[in-house]
Design an enzyme around this catalytic site. Structure first.
Site, PDB file in Angstrom:
ATOM      1  N   THR A  59       1.294   7.043   0.603  1.00 13.12           N
ATOM      2  CA  THR A  59       0.711   5.688   0.199  1.00 13.12           C
ATOM      3  C   THR A  59       0.600   5.556  -1.413  1.00 13.12           C
ATOM      4  O   THR A  59       0.945   6.391  -2.310  1.00 13.12           O
ATOM      5  CB  THR A  59      -0.602   6.020   0.435  1.00 13.12           C
ATOM      6  OG1 THR A  59      -1.641   4.939   0.432  1.00 13.12           O
ATOM      7  CG2 THR A  59      -1.449   7.316  -0.235  1.00 13.12           C
ATOM      8  N   GLY A 102      -9.990   7.089   2.050  1.00 16.26           N
ATOM      9  CA  GLY A 102      -9.640   8.600   1.990  1.00 16.26           C
ATOM     10  C   GLY A 102     -10.878   9.374   2.036  1.00 16.26           C
ATOM     11  O   GLY A 102     -11.028  10.457   2.336  1.00 16.26           O
ATOM     12  N   ARG A 156      -7.729   8.737  -9.404  1.00 14.60           N
ATOM     13  CA  ARG A 156      -8.338   8.854  -8.029  1.00 14.60           C
ATOM     14  C   ARG A 156      -7.227   9.101  -7.047  1.00 14.60           C
ATOM     15  O   ARG A 156      -6.355   8.574  -6.974  1.00 14.60           O
ATOM     16  CB  ARG A 156      -9.015   7.630  -7.521  1.00 14.60           C
ATOM     17  CG  ARG A 156      -9.514   7.608  -6.190  1.00 14.60           C
ATOM     18  CD  ARG A 156      -8.603   7.053  -4.960  1.00 14.60           C
ATOM     19  NE  ARG A 156      -9.355   7.143  -3.786  1.00 14.60           N
ATOM     20  CZ  ARG A 156      -8.468   7.046  -2.634  1.00 14.60           C
ATOM     21  NH1 ARG A 156      -6.992   6.839  -2.802  1.00 14.60           N
ATOM     22  NH2 ARG A 156      -9.301   6.634  -1.686  1.00 14.60           N
ATOM     23  N   VAL A 157      -7.482  10.120  -6.119  1.00 19.34           N
ATOM     24  CA  VAL A 157      -6.562  10.581  -5.116  1.00 19.34           C
ATOM     25  C   VAL A 157      -7.370  10.666  -3.923  1.00 19.34           C
ATOM     26  O   VAL A 157      -8.606  10.994  -3.851  1.00 19.34           O
ATOM     27  CB  VAL A 157      -6.043  12.036  -5.385  1.00 19.34           C
ATOM     28  CG1 VAL A 157      -5.254  12.389  -4.299  1.00 19.34           C
ATOM     29  CG2 VAL A 157      -5.011  12.165  -6.686  1.00 19.34           C
ATOM     30  N   GLY A 158      -6.757  10.154  -2.737  1.00 20.82           N
ATOM     31  CA  GLY A 158      -7.369  10.249  -1.359  1.00 20.82           C
ATOM     32  C   GLY A 158      -6.776  11.305  -0.459  1.00 20.82           C
ATOM     33  O   GLY A 158      -6.674  12.174  -0.915  1.00 20.82           O
ATOM     34  N   ASP A 159      -6.998  10.723   0.764  1.00 26.05           N
ATOM     35  CA  ASP A 159      -6.782  11.857   1.863  1.00 26.05           C
ATOM     36  C   ASP A 159      -5.329  12.034   2.040  1.00 26.05           C
ATOM     37  O   ASP A 159      -4.735  13.245   2.390  1.00 26.05           O
ATOM     38  CB  ASP A 159      -7.369  11.526   3.110  1.00 26.05           C
ATOM     39  CG  ASP A 159      -6.542   9.855   3.537  1.00 26.05           C
ATOM     40  OD1 ASP A 159      -6.837   9.191   2.799  1.00 26.05           O
ATOM     41  OD2 ASP A 159      -6.325  10.193   4.526  1.00 26.05           O
ATOM     42  N   THR A 188      -5.299   6.917   8.072  1.00 24.21           N
ATOM     43  CA  THR A 188      -5.000   5.746   7.450  1.00 24.21           C
ATOM     44  C   THR A 188      -6.517   5.272   7.123  1.00 24.21           C
ATOM     45  O   THR A 188      -7.455   5.314   7.994  1.00 24.21           O
ATOM     46  CB  THR A 188      -4.295   4.678   7.796  1.00 24.21           C
ATOM     47  OG1 THR A 188      -4.363   3.723   6.877  1.00 24.21           O
ATOM     48  CG2 THR A 188      -4.692   4.172   9.148  1.00 24.21           C
ATOM     49  N   GLY A 189      -6.711   4.553   5.966  1.00 25.75           N
ATOM     50  CA  GLY A 189      -8.111   4.287   5.583  1.00 25.75           C
ATOM     51  C   GLY A 189      -8.708   4.763   4.566  1.00 25.75           C
ATOM     52  O   GLY A 189      -8.083   5.321   3.592  1.00 25.75           O
ATOM     53  N   SER A 224       0.854  -1.282   0.062  1.00 30.11           N
ATOM     54  CA  SER A 224      -0.073  -0.001   0.099  1.00 30.11           C
ATOM     55  C   SER A 224       0.695   1.286  -0.030  1.00 30.11           C
ATOM     56  O   SER A 224       0.321   2.133   0.111  1.00 30.11           O
ATOM     57  CB  SER A 224      -1.063  -0.044   1.255  1.00 30.11           C
ATOM     58  OG  SER A 224      -1.994  -1.135   1.083  1.00 30.11           O
ATOM     59  N   THR A 277      -1.337   2.449   4.650  1.00 22.24           N
ATOM     60  CA  THR A 277      -0.656   3.911   4.304  1.00 22.24           C
ATOM     61  C   THR A 277       0.375   4.057   5.564  1.00 22.24           C
ATOM     62  O   THR A 277      -0.343   3.932   6.690  1.00 22.24           O
ATOM     63  CB  THR A 277      -1.753   5.000   4.097  1.00 22.24           C
ATOM     64  OG1 THR A 277      -2.627   5.011   3.081  1.00 22.24           O
ATOM     65  CG2 THR A 277      -1.254   6.459   4.136  1.00 22.24           C
TER      66      THR A 277
HETATM   67  N1  ASP Z   1      -5.669   6.733   3.066  1.00 19.29           N
HETATM   68  C1  ASP Z   1      -5.474   6.028   1.747  1.00 19.29           C
HETATM   69  C2  ASP Z   1      -6.307   6.389   0.568  1.00 19.29           C
HETATM   70  O1  ASP Z   1      -7.393   6.791   0.749  1.00 19.29           O
HETATM   71  C3  ASP Z   1      -5.496   4.709   1.959  1.00 19.29           C
HETATM   72  C4  ASP Z   1      -4.937   3.874   2.828  1.00 19.29           C
HETATM   73  O2  ASP Z   1      -4.894   4.401   3.781  1.00 19.29           O
HETATM   74  O3  ASP Z   1      -4.508   2.600   2.579  1.00 19.29           O
HETATM   75  O4  ASP Z   1      -5.642   6.679  -0.500  1.00 19.29           O
END
Ligand code: ASP
Length: 335
Positions: A212, A248, A222-225, A245-246, A92, A194
């Site tokens: 991450t 996003g 796609r972009v997360g947090d 983490t998690g 990840s 992450t």
């Molecule tokens: N927070 C990350 C995202 O949403 C993913 C992850 O924590 O594995 O991109």
């Protein structure tokens, strides 16, 4: 009631404590413990400190070693995160990260220093150490974010080498996913690795970093947090820092890390602030959160730490003092 039943006591699984000597100070995640006014002698004893998401022992040890030698919190979080970026087993982060649904590994990262500076790169291909590229954006450009090809070109101009980030193992996993899964991004609840890292150096300054490969099999683009200020990371040197983490999307919709720092500013402990930030997600009307995870870590200026998640399979790793080795943290969701 249904939601209440679902929320259960969560314990920190795989809590890893790195033992390198430092003076003892209480290092609990107890939201009920009262904040004490920090006197200089105690301040001395809380430094240095590193906290990171998941069981990232080597990364935390590496960051701690930087701090023990008198290095800055900024150097510590960068060096710590680079360990996970280079770890091909971790799927990840960095090299070996699981690709998007089209088979491309794209990385996101951001970094914040104790002066409130921030740098980030989003959707970068072919460059492993995106945390260091984010730092270069912060320090060597008038901007705060670079995306995709622009970020890659910038990295190459700064001497970073291009390499294929898709390992055989990740390619196989992607091919298997294509056989059995619908052609849409899945919410892979067991693959949120992450690394978010926060550190306090011997001068008491706080910095943070987050890196991450994002959600496995995400849509292209796609972009997360994780690379977004206030989402995956926020640091205010006067108050403290937080990282996420998690999933996003859920972190971003609640501006989680910024929220935690602001709650600490208002007097909440890091633990209370993390719990409230999780509450903002799970308490939305009709929210069904059984298929996703969000976890937060936080530290305040006094060196108190907190961590909390929606589900029990969340761990964090802390370096603080050898006396606290094997401390067990229990997280309770109060929603
Ligand atoms: N927070 C990350 C995202 O949403 C993913 C992850 O924590 O594995 O991109």
């Amino acid at each position: 009631m249904k939601r209440r039943n679902f929320i259960k006591k969560a314990s920190a699984t795989g809590l890893g404590l790195v033992a390198i000597s430092s003076t003892l100070i209480s290092c609990d995640s107890d939201s009920k413990s009262s904040e004490k006014k920090v006197v200089p002698s105690i301040l001395e004893s809380i430094r240095p400190l590193v906290i990171a998401t998941w069981k990232t022992d080597l990364a935390v040890e590496t960051a701690a070693a930087v701090l023990e030698k008198g290095g800055s919190a900024l150097d510590a979080v960068e060096q710590g995160c680079r360990i996970e970026e280079a770890n091909e087993q971790g799927q990840s982060v960095g090299k070996g990260g699981l690709p998007d649904r089209d088979g491309n590994v794209t990385l996101d990262a951001c970094i914040m220093d104790s002066k409130g500076n921030y740098g980030a790169v989003l959707g970068v291909k072919n460059i492993k150490h995106v945390i260091s590229v984010a730092r270069k954006v912060m320090e060597d450009t008038p901007h705060v974010m670079l995306v995709a090809e622009g970020a890659e070109q910038f990295a190459v101009s700064k001497g970073f080498e291009r390499e294929d980030l898709l390992t055989e193992a990740s390619k196989k996993a992607w091919e298997k996913w294509k056989e059995t899964s619908e052609y849409k991004p899945i919410i892979n609840i067991e693959n949120h690795d992450t690394i978010g890292m926060l550190a306090i150096d011997k001068d008491g300054n706080i910095s943070g970093a987050c890196t991450t490969s994002g959600l496995a099999y995400k849509m292209a683009g796609r972009v997360g947090d994780s690379p977004i200020i206030g989402g995956g990371l926020f640091v205010d040197n006067e108050i403290g820092g937080a990282s996420a983490t998690g999933l996003g999307e859920e972190v971003l919709k609640t501006v989680g890390s910024f929220l935690i720092v602001e709650l600490m500013r208002q007097g909440k402990s890091p633990q209370e602030a993390c719990e409230e930030a999780i509450g903002r997600i799970v308490n939305k009307p009709g929210k069904d959160f059984k298929d996703f995870q969000v976890g937060y870590i936080a530290v305040n200026k006094q060196g108190k730490t907190g961590a909390y998640s929606i589900h029990e399979w969340f761990s964090y790793n802390i370096y603080k003092d050898k006396e606290n080795k094997n401390i067990k943290s229990d997280y309770f969701n109060k929603a």
